[in-house]
Motif scaffolding. Structure first.
Motif: not given
Length: 117
Positions: A79-82, A34-37, A18-20, A69-71
């Motif tokens: 973005y968060l590529q998972m 920026m980031g993700w929890f 998935l890509r968030l 993670i990229s910005r």
């Protein structure tokens, strides 16, 4: 203030991807990071990945080698590529943005990621 709009969650099979995305708008001057929890059922919210500027990134040990993670600084989007998703990655993922100069932090609404057969 800053508004964060995140998207990209869903239901995937183990091993899937998935890509968030998280787009910041509003008073976006000098968003330092920026980031993700993420927060899994019955667990505390934990940091998954963060990025400062457009290239200084860090990811949690539990997702190293799988998440990236990229910005995009122009779009103010992170973005968060998972990849290689596992059932233990199941959680609500929350985008965040921080402004160190103002001492303010902002949160997205959360997007559900479910990894299940």
């Amino acid at each position: 203030q800053v508004q964060l709009e995140e998207s990209g969650g869903g239901l995937v099979q183990p091993g899937g991807s998935l890509r968030l995305s998280c787009a910041a708008s509003g008073s976006i001057f000098r968003i330092d990071a920026m980031g993700w929890f993420r927060q899994a059922p019955g667990k505390e919210r934990v940091l998954v990945a963060s990025i400062t500027g457009e290239s200084r990134s860090n990811v949690a040990e539990s997702v190293k080698g799988r998440f990236t993670i990229s910005r995009d600084g122009v779009k103010n989007t992170v973005y968060l590529q998972m990849n290689s998703l596992r059932p233990e990655d199941t959680a609500v993922y929350y985008c965040y943005a921080s402004q160190i100069w103002s001492g303010k932090n902002y949160w997205g609404q959360g997007t559900q990621v479910t990894v299940s057969s």
